[in-house]
Design a protein around this motif. Structure first.
Motif, mmCIF file in Angstrom:
data_model
loop_
_atom_site.group_PDB
_atom_site.id
_atom_site.type_symbol
_atom_site.label_atom_id
_atom_site.label_comp_id
_atom_site.label_asym_id
_atom_site.label_seq_id
_atom_site.Cartn_x
_atom_site.Cartn_y
_atom_site.Cartn_z
ATOM 1 N N LEU A 106 0.655 -1.240 0.108
ATOM 2 C CA LEU A 106 0.149 0.016 0.083
ATOM 3 C C LEU A 106 0.847 1.327 -0.040
ATOM 4 N N LEU A 107 2.074 1.296 0.730
ATOM 5 C CA LEU A 107 2.825 2.505 0.681
ATOM 6 C C LEU A 107 3.429 2.498 -0.795
ATOM 7 N N ASP A 108 3.740 1.659 -1.440
ATOM 8 C CA ASP A 108 4.440 1.743 -2.954
ATOM 9 C C ASP A 108 3.126 2.395 -3.784
ATOM 10 N N ALA A 109 1.935 1.700 -3.417
ATOM 11 C CA ALA A 109 0.776 1.913 -4.288
ATOM 12 C C ALA A 109 0.302 3.530 -4.365
ATOM 13 N N PHE A 110 0.236 3.943 -3.036
ATOM 14 C CA PHE A 110 -0.022 5.314 -2.963
ATOM 15 C C PHE A 110 1.115 6.331 -3.163
ATOM 16 N N LEU A 111 2.328 5.968 -3.025
ATOM 17 C CA LEU A 111 3.436 6.856 -3.522
ATOM 18 C C LEU A 111 3.069 6.905 -4.917
ATOM 19 N N LEU A 112 2.895 6.020 -5.864
ATOM 20 C CA LEU A 112 2.749 5.941 -7.391
ATOM 21 C C LEU A 112 1.548 6.753 -7.436
ATOM 22 N N LEU A 113 0.628 6.730 -6.805
ATOM 23 C CA LEU A 113 -0.843 7.649 -7.002
ATOM 24 C C LEU A 113 -0.733 9.056 -7.074
ATOM 25 N N ALA A 114 0.067 9.275 -5.922
ATOM 26 C CA ALA A 114 0.484 10.842 -5.494
ATOM 27 C C ALA A 114 1.357 11.246 -6.650
ATOM 28 N N ASP A 115 2.339 10.615 -7.179
ATOM 29 C CA ASP A 115 3.238 11.130 -8.208
ATOM 30 C C ASP A 115 2.210 11.323 -9.426
ATOM 31 N N ALA A 116 1.389 10.249 -9.761
ATOM 32 C CA ALA A 116 0.469 10.448 -10.888
ATOM 33 C C ALA A 116 -0.750 11.676 -10.947
ATOM 34 N N HIS A 117 -1.018 11.865 -9.726
ATOM 35 C CA HIS A 117 -1.914 12.895 -9.489
ATOM 36 C C HIS A 117 -1.185 14.111 -9.641
ATOM 37 N N GLN A 118 0.027 14.175 -9.142
ATOM 38 C CA GLN A 118 0.743 15.562 -9.322
ATOM 39 C C GLN A 118 0.905 15.748 -10.857
ATOM 40 N N GLY A 119 1.390 14.648 -11.744
ATOM 41 C CA GLY A 119 1.602 14.763 -12.943
ATOM 42 C C GLY A 119 0.264 15.144 -13.842
ATOM 43 N N PHE A 120 -0.903 14.795 -13.284
ATOM 44 C CA PHE A 120 -2.193 14.948 -13.919
ATOM 45 C C PHE A 120 -2.448 16.482 -13.756
ATOM 46 N N GLN A 121 -2.251 17.045 -12.377
ATOM 47 C CA GLN A 121 -2.305 18.567 -12.512
ATOM 48 C C GLN A 121 -1.573 19.151 -13.464
ATOM 49 N N GLU A 122 -0.338 18.769 -13.687
ATOM 50 C CA GLU A 122 0.488 19.464 -14.553
ATOM 51 C C GLU A 122 0.041 19.319 -16.177
ATOM 52 N N CYS A 123 -0.799 18.071 -16.305
ATOM 53 C CA CYS A 123 -1.021 17.866 -17.741
ATOM 54 C C CYS A 123 -2.485 18.875 -17.853
ATOM 55 N N LEU A 124 -3.161 19.115 -16.796
ATOM 56 C CA LEU A 124 -4.319 19.631 -16.986
ATOM 57 C C LEU A 124 -4.131 21.197 -17.208
ATOM 58 N N LEU A 125 -2.953 21.547 -16.662
ATOM 59 C CA LEU A 125 -2.895 23.076 -16.806
ATOM 60 C C LEU A 125 -2.292 23.210 -18.240
ATOM 61 N N GLU A 126 -1.424 22.108 -18.739
ATOM 62 C CA GLU A 126 -0.886 22.274 -20.248
ATOM 63 C C GLU A 126 -2.049 22.385 -21.105
#
Length: 280
Positions: free
Chosen positions: A102-122
């Motif tokens: 779960l620690l690994d899963a939520f780390l990847l999820l956090a990174d993905a959602h941060q990247g999603f924010q950047e994609c939406l801005l672009e």
């Protein structure tokens, strides 16, 4: 002997029907069982809601804010459950490695959602640029915006694939803890899997919404109508501008929801770290 026998029968203060089914009464009244805890039921309700949103492809393609709100609500329910001592016992169980997964899963999820924010801005910026280029008849500016849009869409596809892998990995976890620990750990793992699956659906929906609305090839044909001030296809050209404007508004509405989801995922991982890290 008869009086003693009568006292033996009447000694328990429970009703006669309870005596006839001792195992049933014991299982219902046993304290600490996770199946009867309202927080577990609440988490399962949010899981079911999110699964239903994923299954509804029409909603996934047109209601990004609703999908993000459902993910955020799931993590709020997950945070409440992680405060239970039973959650810590289940995650720290030596026969189950659910906590580390779960620690690994939520780390990847956090990174993905941060990247999603950047994609939406672009994507929002690309839509605004495309709309301005279309109105001004600037083909070069339109082509530049289209390139930015395609880069963001490719990033979204990559992010969707990465979180889909997280969902699959969580779904395949084999929990071998005791019955109570396995039930609690199973609820937490299921929540992580559904959160990842819903995140993948959100990322894919954002990409699919962007592509038809702001593809350079589809809207470049309208530039002459604006540049020459001719009314050959005014309704069609205006419709293209309106689609781009609607796309901007949608991504703008998602901005705060994206930030809330990102923060909730990070908070979930922090709570997990606090559980898994021994107190010094």
């Amino acid at each position: 002997m008869a009086p003693n026998f009568g006292r033996a029968i009447s000694f328990p203060l429970t009703p006669a029907r309870s005596f006839s089914k001792p195992r049933h009464v014991r299982s219902v009244s046993l304290p600490g069982t996770t199946s009867s805890h309202p927080l577990v039921a609440n988490l399962h309700a949010h899981i079911a809601t999110l699964r239903a949103w994923i299954q509804d492809t029409a909603a996934a393609a047109s209601s990004l804010p609703a999908g993000l709100a459902n993910i955020h609500a799931l993590h709020a329910a997950l945070a409440d459950l992680l405060h239970l001592p039973a959650s810590g016992a289940a995650l720290r169980c030596t026969t189950s490695n659910a906590g580390n997964h779960l620690l690994d899963a939520f780390l990847l999820l956090a990174d993905a959602h941060q990247g999603f924010q950047e994609c939406l801005l672009e994507l929002r910026h690309a839509a605004a640029e495309s709309r301005a280029a279309l109105r001004r008849g600037d083909a070069g500016r339109l082509a530049s915006a289209s390139r930015s849009q395609r880069r963001a869409e490719k990033d979204l596809v990559r992010l969707a694939a990465s979180v889909s892998a997280v969902s699959t990995k969580c779904s395949r976890l084999n929990l071998v803890a005791g019955a109570e620990e396995a039930e609690m750990a199973g609820a937490l793992v299921e929540a992580a899997a559904v959160s990842a699956a819903a995140s993948a659906a959100v990322f894919s929906a954002a990409s699919s919404m962007s592509s038809p609305a702001s593809t350079c090839k589809k809207i470049a044909m309208f530039i002459p109508a604006f540049a020459t001030k001719k009314a050959a296809v005014p309704e069609t050209a205006e419709a293209a501008v309106e689609r781009l404007h609607a796309l901007e508004r949608c991504f703008d509405e998602c901005d705060s929801a994206c930030d809330m989801v990102f923060r909730s995922v990070v908070q979930t991982r922090v709570a997990l770290l606090n559980i898994m890290t021994p107190t010094i």
